[in-house]
Design an enzyme around this catalytic site. Sequence first.
Site, PDB file in Angstrom:
ATOM      1  N   GLU A 126       0.862  -1.191   0.000  1.00 28.04           N
ATOM      2  CA  GLU A 126       0.000   0.000   0.000  1.00 28.04           C
ATOM      3  C   GLU A 126       0.894   1.235   0.000  1.00 28.04           C
ATOM      4  O   GLU A 126       2.095   1.133   0.258  1.00 28.04           O
ATOM      5  CB  GLU A 126      -0.903  -0.002   1.250  1.00 28.04           C
ATOM      6  CG  GLU A 126      -1.851  -1.185   1.255  1.00 28.04           C
ATOM      7  CD  GLU A 126      -2.766  -1.218   2.479  1.00 28.04           C
ATOM      8  OE1 GLU A 126      -2.689  -0.295   3.323  1.00 28.04           O
ATOM      9  OE2 GLU A 126      -3.550  -2.172   2.570  1.00 28.04           O
ATOM     10  N   PHE A 155       1.099  -0.411  -6.751  1.00 30.44           N
ATOM     11  CA  PHE A 155       2.128  -1.135  -7.529  1.00 30.44           C
ATOM     12  C   PHE A 155       1.731  -2.577  -7.835  1.00 30.44           C
ATOM     13  O   PHE A 155       2.576  -3.472  -7.714  1.00 30.44           O
ATOM     14  CB  PHE A 155       3.431  -1.238  -6.724  1.00 30.44           C
ATOM     15  CG  PHE A 155       4.223  -0.001  -6.505  1.00 30.44           C
ATOM     16  CD1 PHE A 155       4.695   0.748  -7.584  1.00 30.44           C
ATOM     17  CD2 PHE A 155       4.566   0.410  -5.227  1.00 30.44           C
ATOM     18  CE1 PHE A 155       5.480   1.868  -7.370  1.00 30.44           C
ATOM     19  CE2 PHE A 155       5.352   1.526  -5.008  1.00 30.44           C
ATOM     20  CZ  PHE A 155       5.802   2.259  -6.075  1.00 30.44           C
ATOM     21  N   GLN A 277      42.672  -8.980 -23.176  1.00 28.53           N
ATOM     22  CA  GLN A 277      42.649  -9.769 -21.935  1.00 28.53           C
ATOM     23  C   GLN A 277      41.833  -9.106 -20.822  1.00 28.53           C
ATOM     24  O   GLN A 277      41.168  -9.787 -20.042  1.00 28.53           O
ATOM     25  CB  GLN A 277      44.071 -10.055 -21.441  1.00 28.53           C
ATOM     26  CG  GLN A 277      44.060 -11.181 -20.424  1.00 28.53           C
ATOM     27  CD  GLN A 277      45.438 -11.573 -19.961  1.00 28.53           C
ATOM     28  OE1 GLN A 277      46.239 -10.726 -19.547  1.00 28.53           O
ATOM     29  NE2 GLN A 277      45.745 -12.852 -20.015  1.00 28.53           N
ATOM     30  N   GLN A 335      28.034  -2.460 -20.986  1.00 26.14           N
ATOM     31  CA  GLN A 335      29.301  -1.729 -21.154  1.00 26.14           C
ATOM     32  C   GLN A 335      30.142  -2.341 -22.282  1.00 26.14           C
ATOM     33  O   GLN A 335      30.801  -1.625 -23.040  1.00 26.14           O
ATOM     34  CB  GLN A 335      30.078  -1.762 -19.830  1.00 26.14           C
ATOM     35  CG  GLN A 335      31.340  -0.925 -19.808  1.00 26.14           C
ATOM     36  CD  GLN A 335      31.050   0.581 -19.767  1.00 26.14           C
ATOM     37  OE1 GLN A 335      29.919   0.985 -19.470  1.00 26.14           O
ATOM     38  NE2 GLN A 335      32.042   1.379 -20.068  1.00 26.14           N
ATOM     39  N   GLU A 362       9.385  -7.863  -4.139  1.00 26.66           N
ATOM     40  CA  GLU A 362       9.362  -9.136  -3.370  1.00 26.66           C
ATOM     41  C   GLU A 362      10.165  -8.944  -2.086  1.00 26.66           C
ATOM     42  O   GLU A 362      10.795  -9.878  -1.581  1.00 26.66           O
ATOM     43  CB  GLU A 362       9.923 -10.304  -4.190  1.00 26.66           C
ATOM     44  CG  GLU A 362       9.372 -10.398  -5.592  1.00 26.66           C
ATOM     45  CD  GLU A 362       8.211 -11.370  -5.760  1.00 26.66           C
ATOM     46  OE1 GLU A 362       8.222 -12.416  -5.117  1.00 26.66           O
ATOM     47  OE2 GLU A 362       7.293 -11.046  -6.527  1.00 26.66           O
TER      48      GLU A 362
HETATM   49  C1  LIG Z   1       7.276  -2.556 -10.885  1.00 30.70           C
HETATM   50  C2  LIG Z   1       6.827  -2.946  -9.527  1.00 30.70           C
HETATM   51  C3  LIG Z   1       5.949  -4.014  -9.378  1.00 30.70           C
HETATM   52  C4  LIG Z   1       5.484  -4.373  -8.109  1.00 30.70           C
HETATM   53  N1  LIG Z   1       4.579  -5.406  -7.987  1.00 30.70           N
HETATM   54  C5  LIG Z   1       3.991  -5.638  -6.784  1.00 30.70           C
HETATM   55  C6  LIG Z   1       2.916  -6.595  -6.672  1.00 30.70           C
HETATM   56  O1  LIG Z   1       2.534  -7.251  -7.648  1.00 30.70           O
HETATM   57  N2  LIG Z   1       2.329  -6.755  -5.463  1.00 30.70           N
HETATM   58  C7  LIG Z   1       2.710  -6.048  -4.356  1.00 30.70           C
HETATM   59  O2  LIG Z   1       2.127  -6.249  -3.304  1.00 30.70           O
HETATM   60  N3  LIG Z   1       3.729  -5.146  -4.430  1.00 30.70           N
HETATM   61  C8  LIG Z   1       4.371  -4.921  -5.612  1.00 30.70           C
HETATM   62  N4  LIG Z   1       5.379  -3.985  -5.710  1.00 30.70           N
HETATM   63  C9  LIG Z   1       5.739  -3.205  -4.529  1.00 30.70           C
HETATM   64  C10 LIG Z   1       7.094  -3.537  -3.955  1.00 30.70           C
HETATM   65  O3  LIG Z   1       7.061  -4.791  -3.339  1.00 30.70           O
HETATM   66  C11 LIG Z   1       7.479  -2.386  -2.997  1.00 30.70           C
HETATM   67  O4  LIG Z   1       7.773  -1.261  -3.823  1.00 30.70           O
HETATM   68  C12 LIG Z   1       8.643  -2.727  -2.103  1.00 30.70           C
HETATM   69  O5  LIG Z   1       8.276  -3.704  -1.163  1.00 30.70           O
HETATM   70  C13 LIG Z   1       9.201  -1.515  -1.356  1.00 30.70           C
HETATM   71  O6  LIG Z   1       8.200  -0.780  -0.734  1.00 30.70           O
HETATM   72  P1  LIG Z   1       8.141   0.826  -0.953  1.00 30.70           P
HETATM   73  O7  LIG Z   1       8.193   1.062  -2.421  1.00 30.70           O
HETATM   74  O8  LIG Z   1       6.995   1.354  -0.195  1.00 30.70           O
HETATM   75  O9  LIG Z   1       9.512   1.360  -0.351  1.00 30.70           O
HETATM   76  P2  LIG Z   1       9.775   1.783   1.187  1.00 30.70           P
HETATM   77  O10 LIG Z   1       9.308   0.704   2.080  1.00 30.70           O
HETATM   78  O11 LIG Z   1       9.237   3.162   1.398  1.00 30.70           O
HETATM   79  O12 LIG Z   1      11.352   1.828   1.213  1.00 30.70           O
HETATM   80  C14 LIG Z   1      12.122   2.958   0.737  1.00 30.70           C
HETATM   81  C15 LIG Z   1      13.610   2.614   0.946  1.00 30.70           C
HETATM   82  O13 LIG Z   1      13.882   2.461   2.349  1.00 30.70           O
HETATM   83  C16 LIG Z   1      14.427   1.176   2.603  1.00 30.70           C
HETATM   84  N5  LIG Z   1      13.970   0.683   3.897  1.00 30.70           N
HETATM   85  C17 LIG Z   1      12.692   0.646   4.363  1.00 30.70           C
HETATM   86  N6  LIG Z   1      12.655   0.131   5.600  1.00 30.70           N
HETATM   87  C18 LIG Z   1      13.945  -0.156   5.937  1.00 30.70           C
HETATM   88  C19 LIG Z   1      14.573  -0.698   7.096  1.00 30.70           C
HETATM   89  N7  LIG Z   1      13.866  -1.086   8.163  1.00 30.70           N
HETATM   90  N8  LIG Z   1      15.919  -0.831   7.089  1.00 30.70           N
HETATM   91  C20 LIG Z   1      16.643  -0.471   6.012  1.00 30.70           C
HETATM   92  N9  LIG Z   1      16.108   0.034   4.882  1.00 30.70           N
HETATM   93  C21 LIG Z   1      14.776   0.186   4.841  1.00 30.70           C
HETATM   94  C22 LIG Z   1      13.942   0.298   1.453  1.00 30.70           C
HETATM   95  O14 LIG Z   1      14.773  -0.820   1.250  1.00 30.70           O
HETATM   96  C23 LIG Z   1      14.001   1.297   0.298  1.00 30.70           C
HETATM   97  O15 LIG Z   1      15.319   1.382  -0.193  1.00 30.70           O
HETATM   98  C24 LIG Z   1       5.916  -3.653  -6.961  1.00 30.70           C
HETATM   99  C25 LIG Z   1       6.816  -2.592  -7.121  1.00 30.70           C
HETATM  100  C26 LIG Z   1       7.261  -2.232  -8.379  1.00 30.70           C
HETATM  101  C27 LIG Z   1       8.214  -1.076  -8.510  1.00 30.70           C
END
Ligand SMILES: Cc1cc2nc3c(=O)[nH]c(=O)nc-3n(C[C@H](O)[C@H](O)[C@H](O)COP(=O)(O)OP(=O)(O)OC[C@H]3O[C@@H](n4cnc5c(N)ncnc54)[C@H](O)[C@@H]3O)c2cc1C
Length: 381
Positions: A126, A155, A277, A335, A362
Amino acid sequence: MSFELTDDQVAIRDMALSFARDELAPHAVEWDQTKHFPLDTLRAAGELGMGGIYVGEEHGGSALSRFDAAVIFEALSQGCPTIASYISIHNMVAGMVDSFGTAEQKAHWLPRLCRMEWRASYCLTEANAGSDAAALRTRAVRDGDHYVLNGAKQFISGAGSSDLYFVMARTGEDGPKGISAFLVPSDTPGLSFGANEHKMGWNAQPTRAVILEDARIPASALLGEEGMGFKFAMKGLDGGRINIAACSIGGAQAALDAALKYMGERKAFGQTLDRFQALQFRIADMATELEAARTFVHRAAAALDAKHPDATRLCAMAKRFATDTGFEVANNALQLFGGYGYLSDYGVEKIVRDLRVHQILEGTNEVMRLIVSRSEIARMA
Ligand SMILES: Cc1cc2nc3c(=O)[nH]c(=O)nc-3n(C[C@H](O)[C@H](O)[C@H](O)COP(=O)(O)OP(=O)(O)OC[C@H]3O[C@@H](n4cnc5c(N)ncnc54)[C@H](O)[C@@H]3O)c2cc1C
């Protein structure tokens, strides 16, 4: 323990490789450019048994192992990582219906999902619950023989085209234990979709928000019991992570193979590129790192098949390692093409764009590190 594929696995791999070569690779760049989601091709994959890879045969599935699935997804991804990854998500949902569904749910959904006549989307994320998925706020309220769902999923791969939406929604307390899983049909009143997102890669499959406004579904659409949804969602992701890792390896292998072919033809300073190489060593490192990732993914898949207590940790490690490696190898392949790698003609820049998102979804690779570090710290406690 044998590191060789069995004769059956070689046959499955070859079937998936020829599908990738004949049905995916020739169209992959065009589908990316035109944002075409090839439903006929998905149905053809279903006819070959790739819509229900680990679903039982009694429901039309192929009853294969997670290890077999890793072999299939690596092969498919050599033709197109976007389509292979979508098939992986579809399989994740079909596998959960098979593992946790009632006899009626299985009989209704699985035969057509396995044939990919119907397609499925996995709806967890969400706007304010991505990495912290257990903070999700979509609600499902019981109303007699029905549940009424309200909320929005962000997403969602395949959204707008799928027939089944596997939706995680809150039925109880805050946190993971208050979450339940629902099988929401596409014709549910109150279900609608956002616009197709403009993305860096994965253009041959739609990504949309899934919106639930007083969406009324029969109580029989609940999967398992109330409060089990987050557990199911995480169980599904163990296998999903193996698949997406395998997709990264397949995409990177295709990029490496294309680079090797190009290096044998392209001349600079009076000789073909494969005579330098420095470039030979780079090829050696790329091949070595891919082989390490492949071996690791197979190890994690075998642990999942054996229901080993360490499987979740190994799946997280393998997902992090293989998706980082796959992206690096594909980027290095680009590259090696010089300026031509940056053009769409050779298909390598598309692979790089496609594999980038495998490090994000994932569970991001930071979240994979969280899973691994938690278990390492617990081990010493
Ligand atoms: C093309 C695409 C397809 C997708 N398909 C699906 C789908 O079919 N079903 C579904 O349910 N979801 C889907 N997603 C969603 C995806 O799983 C999420 O985007 C992902 O889990 C990250 O969540 P967020 O984007 O809210 O990032 P955020 O949770 O806001 O994270 C932002 C950054 O902070 C980092 N971060 C967050 N918490 C921590 C922590 N505790 N410690 C260290 N780093 C942290 C994250 O790694 C990231 O780098 C999809 C996303 C994309 C881009």
